[in-house]
Scaffold this motif. Sequence first.
Motif, PDB file in Angstrom:
ATOM      1  N   SER A   1      -3.143 -16.927 -21.332  1.00  0.00           N
ATOM      2  CA  SER A   1      -3.722 -17.396 -20.073  1.00  0.00           C
ATOM      3  C   SER A   1      -3.167 -16.622 -18.891  1.00  0.00           C
ATOM      4  N   ASN A   2      -1.932 -16.148 -19.027  1.00  0.00           N
ATOM      5  CA  ASN A   2      -1.345 -15.379 -17.940  1.00  0.00           C
ATOM      6  C   ASN A   2      -2.087 -14.074 -17.716  1.00  0.00           C
ATOM      7  N   ALA A   3      -2.601 -13.485 -18.771  1.00  0.00           N
ATOM      8  CA  ALA A   3      -3.340 -12.241 -18.632  1.00  0.00           C
ATOM      9  C   ALA A   3      -4.588 -12.433 -17.782  1.00  0.00           C
ATOM     10  N   SER A   4      -5.307 -13.511 -18.024  1.00  0.00           N
ATOM     11  CA  SER A   4      -6.510 -13.759 -17.231  1.00  0.00           C
ATOM     12  C   SER A   4      -6.166 -14.117 -15.793  1.00  0.00           C
ATOM     13  N   ASP A   5      -4.995 -14.701 -15.579  1.00  0.00           N
ATOM     14  CA  ASP A   5      -4.577 -15.056 -14.223  1.00  0.00           C
ATOM     15  C   ASP A   5      -4.282 -13.835 -13.361  1.00  0.00           C
ATOM     16  N   ALA A   6      -4.176 -12.651 -13.974  1.00  0.00           N
ATOM     17  CA  ALA A   6      -3.994 -11.434 -13.183  1.00  0.00           C
ATOM     18  C   ALA A   6      -5.204 -11.157 -12.303  1.00  0.00           C
ATOM     19  N   LYS A   7      -6.372 -11.676 -12.686  1.00  0.00           N
ATOM     20  CA  LYS A   7      -7.594 -11.588 -11.867  1.00  0.00           C
ATOM     21  C   LYS A   7      -7.931 -10.157 -11.469  1.00  0.00           C
ATOM     22  N   LEU A   8      -7.802  -9.237 -12.428  1.00  0.00           N
ATOM     23  CA  LEU A   8      -8.129  -7.846 -12.116  1.00  0.00           C
ATOM     24  C   LEU A   8      -9.592  -7.689 -11.726  1.00  0.00           C
ATOM     25  N   ILE A   9     -10.421  -8.540 -12.262  1.00  0.00           N
ATOM     26  CA  ILE A   9     -11.853  -8.431 -11.976  1.00  0.00           C
ATOM     27  C   ILE A   9     -12.156  -8.698 -10.504  1.00  0.00           C
ATOM     28  N   GLU A  10     -11.226  -9.334  -9.806  1.00  0.00           N
ATOM     29  CA  GLU A  10     -11.441  -9.639  -8.378  1.00  0.00           C
ATOM     30  C   GLU A  10     -10.865  -8.566  -7.462  1.00  0.00           C
ATOM     31  N   LYS A  11     -10.175  -7.581  -8.005  1.00  0.00           N
ATOM     32  CA  LYS A  11      -9.494  -6.591  -7.172  1.00  0.00           C
ATOM     33  C   LYS A  11     -10.421  -5.402  -6.935  1.00  0.00           C
ATOM     34  N   LEU A  12     -11.159  -5.508  -5.830  1.00  0.00           N
ATOM     35  CA  LEU A  12     -12.225  -4.554  -5.523  1.00  0.00           C
ATOM     36  C   LEU A  12     -11.713  -3.169  -5.177  1.00  0.00           C
ATOM     37  N   ASN A  13     -10.467  -3.082  -4.676  1.00  0.00           N
ATOM     38  CA  ASN A  13      -9.971  -1.811  -4.156  1.00  0.00           C
ATOM     39  C   ASN A  13      -9.131  -1.028  -5.158  1.00  0.00           C
ATOM     40  N   LEU A  14      -8.990  -1.548  -6.379  1.00  0.00           N
ATOM     41  CA  LEU A  14      -8.324  -0.762  -7.414  1.00  0.00           C
ATOM     42  C   LEU A  14      -9.301   0.301  -7.912  1.00  0.00           C
ATOM     43  N   THR A  15      -8.905   1.561  -7.816  1.00  0.00           N
ATOM     44  CA  THR A  15      -9.783   2.643  -8.251  1.00  0.00           C
ATOM     45  C   THR A  15      -9.344   3.259  -9.574  1.00  0.00           C
ATOM     46  N   LYS A  16      -8.064   3.098  -9.913  1.00  0.00           N
ATOM     47  CA  LYS A  16      -7.557   3.686 -11.147  1.00  0.00           C
ATOM     48  C   LYS A  16      -6.659   2.676 -11.850  1.00  0.00           C
ATOM     49  N   LEU A  17      -6.933   2.398 -13.128  1.00  0.00           N
ATOM     50  CA  LEU A  17      -6.178   1.409 -13.892  1.00  0.00           C
ATOM     51  C   LEU A  17      -5.739   2.029 -15.210  1.00  0.00           C
ATOM     52  N   SER A  18      -4.476   1.784 -15.560  1.00  0.00           N
ATOM     53  CA  SER A  18      -3.958   2.224 -16.856  1.00  0.00           C
ATOM     54  C   SER A  18      -3.341   1.029 -17.566  1.00  0.00           C
ATOM     55  N   LEU A  19      -3.849   0.709 -18.743  1.00  0.00           N
ATOM     56  CA  LEU A  19      -3.353  -0.396 -19.564  1.00  0.00           C
ATOM     57  C   LEU A  19      -2.571   0.205 -20.725  1.00  0.00           C
ATOM     58  N   GLU A  20      -1.258  -0.091 -20.767  1.00  0.00           N
ATOM     59  CA  GLU A  20      -0.389   0.607 -21.701  1.00  0.00           C
ATOM     60  C   GLU A  20       0.439  -0.374 -22.533  1.00  0.00           C
ATOM     61  N   TRP A  21       0.413  -0.166 -23.844  1.00  0.00           N
ATOM     62  CA  TRP A  21       1.344  -0.805 -24.756  1.00  0.00           C
ATOM     63  C   TRP A  21       2.433   0.224 -25.074  1.00  0.00           C
ATOM     64  N   SER A  22       3.554  -0.207 -25.563  1.00  0.00           N
ATOM     65  CA  SER A  22       4.660   0.721 -25.786  1.00  0.00           C
ATOM     66  C   SER A  22       4.474   1.537 -27.066  1.00  0.00           C
ATOM     67  N   VAL A  23       5.092   2.708 -27.065  1.00  0.00           N
ATOM     68  CA  VAL A  23       4.972   3.619 -28.199  1.00  0.00           C
ATOM     69  C   VAL A  23       5.659   3.063 -29.446  1.00  0.00           C
ATOM     70  N   ASP A  24       6.760   2.354 -29.239  1.00  0.00           N
ATOM     71  CA  ASP A  24       7.617   1.975 -30.364  1.00  0.00           C
ATOM     72  C   ASP A  24       7.339   0.580 -30.914  1.00  0.00           C
ATOM     73  N   VAL A  25       6.161   0.015 -30.661  1.00  0.00           N
ATOM     74  CA  VAL A  25       5.829  -1.290 -31.231  1.00  0.00           C
ATOM     75  C   VAL A  25       5.642  -1.141 -32.750  1.00  0.00           C
ATOM     76  N   ASP A  26       6.152  -2.085 -33.510  1.00  0.00           N
ATOM     77  CA  ASP A  26       6.079  -2.051 -34.979  1.00  0.00           C
ATOM     78  C   ASP A  26       4.627  -2.228 -35.422  1.00  0.00           C
ATOM     79  N   ASP A  27       4.039  -1.171 -35.963  1.00  0.00           N
ATOM     80  CA  ASP A  27       2.640  -1.214 -36.376  1.00  0.00           C
ATOM     81  C   ASP A  27       2.427  -2.048 -37.632  1.00  0.00           C
ATOM     82  N   SER A  28       3.482  -2.406 -38.312  1.00  0.00           N
ATOM     83  CA  SER A  28       3.322  -3.195 -39.534  1.00  0.00           C
ATOM     84  C   SER A  28       3.025  -4.657 -39.232  1.00  0.00           C
TER      85      SER A  28
END
Length: 929
Positions: free
Chosen positions: A729-756
């Motif tokens: 629920s916290n992710a949706s509370d970021a309300k990115l969809i309402e931020k009209l003036n954001l022109t560039k967005l990068s969504l990043e997970w970490s490189v070292d997360v255990d893929d297993s």
Amino acid sequence: MDAEFIVTKVGEFIFSKFLESLYENLAVPKFWDFVRGQGLQENLDKWRTTLPAIQKMLDNAEEKQYTDVDVKKWLDDLRDLIYDVDDVVDELTTEVSTAENEARPSKVQKFTPSTWRTSLIPSYFEIDGRLRSKIEEATDRLNDILTREGQLNLKETAGGWSRMKTEVEAPTSVPREPHVYGREKDKETVLELLLAEKCSEAGVTVIHILGMGGIGKTTLAQLLFNDEKVHSFFDLKAWACVSEDFDIDRVTKAILQSLNHENCDGMDRNSLQVKLRERLNGKKYLVILDDVWNENYDKWTSLLAPFLGGAPESRIIIATRNEGVALTTCGTNYQAHRLQGLSEDDCLSLFTQHALNTSNFSAYPTLQDIGEKIVEKCQGLPLAAKTLGGLLRTTRDRAEWEKVLKSKIWNIREESNGILPALMLSYHHLPSHLKRCFAYCSIFPKDYEFEEEQLVLLWMAEGLIQSREGDKQMEDLGSDYFRALLSRSFFNQSSVWKSRFVMHDLINDLAQSVAGEICFRMDDQIGGSDGSRLPKKARHSSYLGAEYDSIEKFEAFFGLKYLRTFLPLMLSRRGRCYLTHNVPLQLLPKLLCLRVLSLSGYSIVELLDSIGNLKHLRYLDLSYTQIRGLPESTTTLYNLQTLILKNCQFLKELPSKLGNLVNLRHLNILNAKKLEGVPPQIGKLTFLHTLSNLIVGKDNYSVLKEVGSLLHLRGTLIISRLENAIGLSNASDAKLIEKLNLTKLSLEWSVDVDDSQDRTSELEVLNMLQPNEALKKLTISWYGGTQFSTWLKGHSFPQMVLLRIENCKKCTSLPPVGQLPSLEQLFIEGMASVKNVDKEFYGNGSSQPFRSLKILHFEDMKEWENWSPNGGFPHLLEFFIGKCPKLKKLPIGPSPSLEVIYIEGMDNVKNIGPEFYGEGCSQPFGSLK
């Protein structure tokens, strides 16, 4: 009279808007509650009632300053007083903010003067002493100035001296020269020298373009550099600006970067010259050295040493106003071309192009006679015609043009101050807010290249941009100011970096003249015993940083207790330069009026707690330093607007009470790779415009929720370590969809997360981080889900021009992005589980997939086997594919606009079949180079 004019222009640039801003602060009710609680009302009442009257007298004083030395002295003293009054008012308003901020946790507390007083006992006693003394002293000086004003007979005027009207719509983009006037013959003459087949056995030919400042040497050099004949004749071309300092390492580095577009930072001179010699060896090259001043023979010998291995047809063009340079560098292969002023007709065309956006007066016949007389005074100098044209572009009023023609400034002799009257006149008629912003730029060295954002943030910190409630944001207003100065030719776009700007040398001289003693640049020759040359009441300073900056360099600063700007520039080894410990330990604690403080590029590891005493501070730049953290006292800098921690590679944490910086607007923590997360309560920073990287910490995954309250976020936002976003629920509370003036967005997970481990829940996080459809650039990296969100499809983002999807190793298919109508650049990398690229990728049967795409890049897709053709890419310019070992076919045609194809590591592609070109297409790659 001439010298007086130069000095006293300082008064006009600082006063009118400055006084207006002060008066607004003095009119705030909350401020007066505090003042009454401190027993300071009588003195500040005097200020509140007197300052507006002084403001009305300034216009009258400006006219009299040309002939009356006493008026000049009056303005000079008033300037110092206004700065001191501003410091006092800022300190008092800071006390109000401090009290309010520290009392905020108590919801039942009633804010009264006595409440503020008791909550700030240390500051209260300080006000009784030091600050109270400053207030009384300023009031005495104000009384003296009023008495002298009566003796000078400076009457209040209702309307004041007329300024250029600004109702005409001002340009909002970088101006482009539609035509270069009067240089066709010059260009052809130098072209003949450049392209001559006859070569001297002695080696490279040096061609000098000679002429006075502002005559157009750089313009001619640019014409030559970009000429198609030159492009086809030479193997290599490079451009470098030499400037007065003639730093051999800097110039060599600039040439290499122009040739290779590579970073040469950290290389010593020997390495630089060896690399340059290798690059030029045997090649037919053209190197243009612009803005050359120095005639030191030893320096030239050292600089030109790597050039000797080039082909005999190689050429060096040197643009200089210094005859001595030509004699020093000519050798046996000397050629020269001297530029003369433009003809009257060409000068008139250039003037009208900038004033009226046309080459003649046919549409404005009533202005022609005045315009011709103004151009006569430019004496054929292109810079003068261009700058005066920029001045008059905002008005078509004949009376306003006549005021420029009849100005007293034309009577000033250039020899008396070194400034062309035409340039001084252009400054004189700027609106007062632009005068102040332009004069501040005098802290930049000649040829220093600056970015718009950097300068606007500095203007904001210095109080040069004031926006009232309901008006534009300060950043937008500052951008308007910047563009207005750009359109009037006070700034020029860099010839190398399109995002950077520079002032012409003569414009830089003008800025220094109008700023007077308020701003100064300290070069390496000033300091220590020469410190007496520095004005004791200077407010803004910069200096050129060095690899080792010792205490001798800063001795003069200890006497500058009113300094507002401490700004090192152009450090030679950014991040590996060393600063004497006396600066942070002894000097900075004394500079209590600082608004701007930069220690960028020094290898400092910590800040002292005393940083919290710099209550006026608005701008703190610690980028490229080695600090591990910030002292908690940093969070008491309630006025701070900009905090730059970019490339602080060792920074591990931010202060826990960062949310106390309620006026913070820009937080740049880009590439602070060891930072473990942003602190809680970042949502309290409701004025935040820039948050370069929202790092989701392991113990603070709810930080996403706090982003929802940051309504002013704009530009670029990175959200990293998204594997810690446990609460969906916290992710949706970021309300990115309402931020009209954001022109560039990068969504990043970490490189070292255990893929297993099971990472399917990451899809739900991705779904809830849907951005607004106004987004222009998107990056998704190291995402662990098996499929992409449904919001990344079709026409969801009509303005998106760049999409990068990388290292999402569990995704089995690519998103359907073929219908993104504006997409120009697409990068797909490291998608280890994708086996097929089919019609879904193109947009499920869309008739015009990828209709705007110009760059397509596939790399490191180890399992990719099949690529279904879909009619090519109609506007593709560049195609790269590499390290896709199982792919057998490359169906990219027909792509008639394609210019570059790069293929590597494609082990299974044995033959180029019809699908590569596009079956049945007669010209599949009509533009391939």
